[in-house]
Each structure stands twice: as C-alpha cells, then as structure tokens.
Design a protein around this motif. Sequence first.
Motif, short mmCIF file in Angstrom:
data_model
loop_
_atom_site.label_atom_id
_atom_site.label_comp_id
_atom_site.label_asym_id
_atom_site.label_seq_id
_atom_site.Cartn_x
_atom_site.Cartn_y
_atom_site.Cartn_z
N THR A 165 0.85 -1.20 0.00
CA THR A 165 0.00 0.00 0.00
C THR A 165 0.88 1.24 0.00
O THR A 165 2.10 1.13 -0.13
N ASP A 166 0.26 2.42 0.14
CA ASP A 166 1.05 3.65 0.27
C ASP A 166 1.95 3.52 1.51
O ASP A 166 1.45 3.39 2.62
N ARG A 183 1.40 5.10 5.02
CA ARG A 183 0.45 4.61 6.04
C ARG A 183 1.08 3.49 6.86
O ARG A 183 0.69 2.34 6.77
N PRO A 191 -4.10 7.93 -1.92
CA PRO A 191 -4.52 6.86 -2.84
C PRO A 191 -3.75 6.88 -4.17
O PRO A 191 -3.58 5.84 -4.79
N CYS A 232 -0.89 4.56 -4.11
CA CYS A 232 -1.18 3.21 -3.59
C CYS A 232 -1.64 2.27 -4.70
O CYS A 232 -2.65 2.52 -5.37
N VAL A 274 -3.09 -0.51 -4.40
CA VAL A 274 -4.43 -1.05 -4.11
C VAL A 274 -5.49 -0.13 -4.73
O VAL A 274 -6.49 -0.59 -5.29
N PHE A 275 -5.21 1.16 -4.67
CA PHE A 275 -6.19 2.09 -5.24
C PHE A 275 -6.26 1.98 -6.76
O PHE A 275 -7.33 2.16 -7.34
N CYS A 335 -8.93 7.04 3.03
CA CYS A 335 -7.47 6.93 3.04
C CYS A 335 -6.85 8.25 3.46
O CYS A 335 -6.01 8.30 4.36
N ILE A 373 -10.43 5.05 7.36
CA ILE A 373 -10.51 3.59 7.21
C ILE A 373 -9.09 3.02 7.29
O ILE A 373 -8.11 3.75 7.09
N GLY A 374 -9.01 1.74 7.57
CA GLY A 374 -7.71 1.07 7.55
C GLY A 374 -7.50 0.40 6.20
O GLY A 374 -8.45 0.21 5.43
N CYS A 375 -6.26 0.05 5.94
CA CYS A 375 -5.96 -0.58 4.64
C CYS A 375 -6.68 -1.92 4.49
O CYS A 375 -7.05 -2.30 3.38
N CYS A 418 -10.10 -1.25 3.34
CA CYS A 418 -10.02 -0.81 1.95
C CYS A 418 -9.87 -2.01 1.02
O CYS A 418 -10.55 -2.12 -0.01
FE1 SF4 Z 1 -4.09 2.15 -0.19
FE2 SF4 Z 1 -6.58 1.94 0.64
FE3 SF4 Z 1 -4.55 1.83 2.39
FE4 SF4 Z 1 -5.13 4.11 1.20
S1 SF4 Z 1 -6.45 2.97 2.61
S2 SF4 Z 1 -3.11 3.24 1.46
S3 SF4 Z 1 -5.81 3.43 -0.82
S4 SF4 Z 1 -5.00 0.34 0.77
#
Ligand code: SF4
Length: 332
Positions: free
Chosen positions: A222-223, A226, A235, A238, A240-241, A260, A265-267, A270
């Motif tokens: 992820t980023d 974080r 995002p 990242c 995932v985004f 994000c 929210i947590g990863c 997400c």
């Molecule tokens: Fe990536 Fe989602 Fe985590 Fe943000 S919340 S770093 S978009 S996985």
Amino acid sequence: MPRPRILSGMRPTGALHLGNLMGALDNWVRLQDPYDCFFAIVDWHSLTTDYADPGPIRENILEVACDWLAAGLDPSRSTLFIQSLVPEHAELHLLLSMIVPVPWLERVPTYKEQQQQLSEKDLSTYGFLGYPLLQTADIVIYKADAVPVGEDQAPHVELSREIVRRFNNFFGPVFPEPQTLLTEAKRIPGTDGRKMSKSYGNAVYMKDDPETMRQKIKPMVTDPARMRRTDPGNPDKCPVFDLHRAFSSPETQGWAAEGCRTAGIGCLDCKGRLIEHMLARLQDVHARRPQFAARPDTVWDILLEGSKKARTVAQVTMDEVRAAMKISYPRK
Ligand code: SF4
Ligand code: TRP
C-alpha cells in the motif's frame, strides 16, 4: 454492410492474469458484436523466444483458451484459432520476407529492448528478428481492418502498414492497411506494486479461486506513508487504489480515497471492499472456467473448428497473393 474485421493474438505463455483480462481480453469481449473478430493463439511467436524450451506450449495453449472462453470470448461469434494450424501464415511470412528490408526489422523498438531484457536467451536468431514480420502475416492474411492492441504493440502494427504499402506497390492492391485500435492502458499493478506480470511472481490469475485471491490481496503493498492505522495516506501512491480504479464502483472509489486521506478507514477495510468488487467482476469467469478446464477435448475442438474457419479465409488470400506475385501455377 459486413462488419469491419479485426485480428489480435496472444502468445501461449500460460494462465492469464488480471492484467491480461483488464488490459486486453475484456476489450476483445466487447468488440465481438461490432466487429468480425479473429483471435489467434500465436504458438510460433512463443517459439521465437522459447525455442529452447517448447515443452509447455501445448499445455499453455489450453490454459489461454480456457481463460479466453471464461472471459466470454464466444466461438459462435468470433473465430478462435491456433496460428500453427493455419500454415498459410508461414507461407505469407516467407513471401513477405522477400520484400522487407532487414533494417526495417532491426529498428523496431521491441527488437533491441527484448534482446536486452531477455539477455539469458540467445535472441540473435533469424526467427526472432522476424517476429514482427510474422505478426504482419497474421494480420494481413485476414485482410484485417484493425488490430486491437496496447501501446507497446503499436510499432508492430505500424510496420505492418509499411510492409502492406511496399507489397501493394510491387504487386498491386492486395492488402488493406490495418489500423491500430488502441486499447486504453489501465494500470493493473501486481501484489508488490510493480506492473502485474507472470515473471515477477506478483500476479493474481483469472483461474485463482476467491480464497486464493483474498490471500494474495491481503498482504498487498500500500502507500508506504500509512505505517500505522492513524497515518493518513495518498490513494494516488497506492497500488491497491489502482485496482479500485479498475474494479470498484465510483462510490467505493470515493469512499476509499476519502477514508485513506483522512485515516478514516484502515488498509484492510479498503482491501476488503476491493475484494468484494473484484469477486463480483469475476463471478462469471469463476463460474465458467472450471466447466472448460474439466473438458479439454471440447476446448481443443473449439480451437480446431476455429482454425479450420480461419484457414479457409487464409487460403483465399494466399491464392490472390500467389497470383499477384506471378507464382500461381496449375495445381492438382
Ligand atoms: Fe491504499 Fe486503501 Fe490503504 Fe489508502 S487505505 S493506502 S488506498 S489500501
Ligand atoms: N506480438 C503480440 C504480443 O506480444 C502478439 C501477436 C502476434 C499479435 N500476432 C499478432 C497481436 C497479431 C496482434 C495481431 O502481444
């Protein structure tokens, strides 16, 4: 009015991943109604780089075909075939080799690039130099109007136009110039954040079951900003985004981006939502694939049937080519 014809191909390198699905296949599936589609599994192209280890090609053809059918390529609407079962491709490749200047092939960008990238293989061969010429034969033998490909393949289609012009100048107007139908490039990263690729070991495969997909996405990169749940992220940095962009609804993308940036929210939350969207998108693929994988004979039959159809078209073109080149003799 007959529909315009398109042709595209994939090398049988094995099971296809989500990058192949979202980058090419999904597009092909949508082209099936507006176009008269020819899709080839180009086994000879595999030999240009894997000539020393051709063993897996047969099994790989089957894997690719199962993925094609699972994605929704439909043999009743499109011609799905194996390149080497239409040997006329080789004849046209040979005839075109008489008129193509070697420097045209040497300056194709993928030629030197691939030689460097695959430096463990000896790609100083005649066959590898001819890779884009064989591709030209694949395209023009069906008089395809357009070729749906990604950016990386555009120089090959450009070369095929140059070769068509040269051929038509020498021998008269036999071939139309194929257009490039550029597939918009979505970024599909693998689990390590690099481009999804079989050779990086970071791929999620179309044939992975839902549980395997979950296990692959959970630890995905992820980023890096974080570090903790309370650190806000970006995002746009990242991978995932990037997958959300490809698979999730606009609402979920908005939810993820906002959550994000605010650490709302947590990863894992997400990724959880991402998986739901991925599995929804892949529902049909997951439902269809095992039915084909369990019946390899049916899949081979589909490819044989398609190859027969393709061959009929290719033979008509080759009669014209031989006549234009004055090498058409009485045949029994
Ligand atoms: Fe990536 Fe989602 Fe985590 Fe943000 S919340 S770093 S978009 S996985
Ligand atoms: N070179 C293409 C690739 O690597 C595969 C290919 C072979 C192809 N023949 C083709 C693509 C004809 C389009 C048209 O992706």
